[in-house]
Design an enzyme around this catalytic site. Structure first.
Site, PDB file in Angstrom:
ATOM      1  N   SER A  92       1.959   0.691 -12.980  1.00  0.00           N
ATOM      2  CA  SER A  92       1.058   1.477 -14.423  1.00  0.00           C
ATOM      3  C   SER A  92       1.496   0.992 -15.866  1.00  0.00           C
ATOM      4  CB  SER A  92       1.756   2.952 -13.748  1.00  0.00           C
ATOM      5  OG  SER A  92       1.179   3.746 -12.960  1.00  0.00           O
TER       6      SER A  92
ATOM      7  N   ARG B  28       5.725  -3.922  -3.376  1.00  0.00           N
ATOM      8  CA  ARG B  28       4.920  -4.956  -3.702  1.00  0.00           C
ATOM      9  C   ARG B  28       6.120  -6.218  -3.514  1.00  0.00           C
ATOM     10  NH1 ARG B  28       4.348  -2.079  -9.361  1.00  0.00           N
ATOM     11  NH2 ARG B  28       6.166  -0.881  -8.984  1.00  0.00           N
TER      12      ARG B  28
ATOM     13  N   LYS C 163      11.878   6.534 -17.144  1.00  0.00           N
ATOM     14  CA  LYS C 163      10.625   6.242 -18.077  1.00  0.00           C
ATOM     15  C   LYS C 163      10.160   7.438 -19.075  1.00  0.00           C
ATOM     16  CE  LYS C 163       8.594   3.444 -13.511  1.00  0.00           C
ATOM     17  NZ  LYS C 163       7.879   3.718 -12.417  1.00  0.00           N
TER      18      LYS C 163
ATOM     19  N   HIS D 248      -1.730   2.478  -5.836  1.00  0.00           N
ATOM     20  CA  HIS D 248      -1.661   3.888  -5.922  1.00  0.00           C
ATOM     21  C   HIS D 248      -3.018   4.262  -4.957  1.00  0.00           C
ATOM     22  CE1 HIS D 248       0.832   4.319  -9.531  1.00  0.00           C
ATOM     23  NE2 HIS D 248       1.534   3.875  -8.697  1.00  0.00           N
TER      24      HIS D 248
HETATM   25  P1  ADP Z   1       7.992   4.828  -9.577  1.00  0.00           P
HETATM   26  O1  ADP Z   1       8.587   5.567 -11.307  1.00  0.00           O
HETATM   27  O2  ADP Z   1       8.885   6.318  -8.819  1.00  0.00           O
HETATM   28  O3  ADP Z   1       8.610   4.337  -9.209  1.00  0.00           O
HETATM   29  P2  ADP Z   1       5.300   4.801  -9.751  1.00  0.00           P
HETATM   30  O4  ADP Z   1       4.315   5.824  -9.638  1.00  0.00           O
HETATM   31  O5  ADP Z   1       5.956   3.662 -10.571  1.00  0.00           O
HETATM   32  O6  ADP Z   1       6.410   5.620  -9.732  1.00  0.00           O
HETATM   33  O7  ADP Z   1       5.525   4.519  -8.283  1.00  0.00           O
HETATM   34  C1  ADP Z   1       5.372   4.970  -6.803  1.00  0.00           C
HETATM   35  C2  ADP Z   1       4.951   4.276  -6.034  1.00  0.00           C
HETATM   36  O8  ADP Z   1       4.330   3.827  -5.155  1.00  0.00           O
HETATM   37  C3  ADP Z   1       6.130   3.474  -5.586  1.00  0.00           C
HETATM   38  O9  ADP Z   1       6.461   2.919  -3.974  1.00  0.00           O
HETATM   39  C4  ADP Z   1       5.996   2.327  -6.314  1.00  0.00           C
HETATM   40  O10 ADP Z   1       7.109   1.350  -5.332  1.00  0.00           O
HETATM   41  C5  ADP Z   1       4.375   2.636  -5.203  1.00  0.00           C
HETATM   42  N1  ADP Z   1       3.222   1.207  -6.117  1.00  0.00           N
HETATM   43  C6  ADP Z   1       3.508   0.956  -7.041  1.00  0.00           C
HETATM   44  N2  ADP Z   1       2.191   0.405  -8.237  1.00  0.00           N
HETATM   45  C7  ADP Z   1       2.090   0.193  -6.756  1.00  0.00           C
HETATM   46  C8  ADP Z   1       0.800  -0.905  -6.741  1.00  0.00           C
HETATM   47  N3  ADP Z   1       0.618  -1.782  -7.428  1.00  0.00           N
HETATM   48  N4  ADP Z   1       0.458  -1.423  -5.324  1.00  0.00           N
HETATM   49  C9  ADP Z   1       0.754  -0.294  -4.385  1.00  0.00           C
HETATM   50  N5  ADP Z   1       1.971   0.326  -4.449  1.00  0.00           N
HETATM   51  C10 ADP Z   1       2.486   0.433  -5.515  1.00  0.00           C
END
Ligand code: ADP
Length: 163
Positions: free
Chosen positions: A128, A90, A41, A17
């Protein structure tokens, strides 16, 4: 002045992130990291905890701020005058999911453009959720999340190391 929003559940914020945040911050004038509720979630951290954890990692990024947001992303974006929505990709699975959300958001508010940044290795290989899974089993996750976040994660899961 272009304001962008990077929305997510950030449960917790990962180094992936943060890479997205750094890269997106160079493309726009102002970037707001929006901590949102993903109804599919079950969160481990509260909104307040997540906002504090993210805020601690934003030093050196003067045009980035973090806010808690509820409701529709498009409504939050309108309230902060943001026109660009940033998301990370990803893999192919993310693509299908993000494409549908982007189409839905465009149909809810046609002034919004979604920009997806391609995650780069090694960040592209973790989420996450996966990090929480291995942290639960006692793995050290400081490679995947900031050190302070790893500490909070292990404390919350009861897997912190005591000397
Ligand atoms: P959501 O529940 O809205 O998907 P996340 O916190 O899981 O929220 O993800 C937020 C954004 O960050 C999404 O666009 C996701 O694809 C991106 N993301 C999550 N993990 C990674 C990572 N390891 N590297 C790059 N982008 C990521």
């Amino acid at each position: 002045m272009v304001t962008a929003v990077f929305p997510g559940s950030f449960d917790p914020i990962t180094r992936g992130h943060l890479d997205m945040i750094q890269r997106a911050s160079r493309l726009v004038d102002r970037l707001i990291v929006a901590v949102m509720v993903n109804t599919s979630k079950q969160p481990l951290f509260t909104m307040t905890e997540k906002v504090a954890m993210i805020s601690d990692e934003l030093t050196g990024l003067p045009n980035v701020e973090v806010q808690a947001a509820t409701g529709l992303t498009v409504d939050f974006m309108a309230s902060v005058h943001a026109t660009v929505l940033v998301r990370g990709l990803r893999n192919e699975q993310d693509f299908g999911y993000e494409r549908d959300i982007a189409w839905m958001n465009k149909s809810l508010d046609e002034t919004i453009e979604t920009i997806c940044l391609i995650a780069q290795p090694p960040y592209a290989y973790f989420s996450s959720s996966l990090i929480k899974e291995v942290a639960k089993m006692g793995a050290d996750v400081s490679k995947y999340v900031p050190t302070a976040v790893a500490k909070k994660l292990h404390q919350r899961l009861g897997t912190d190391q005591h000397d």
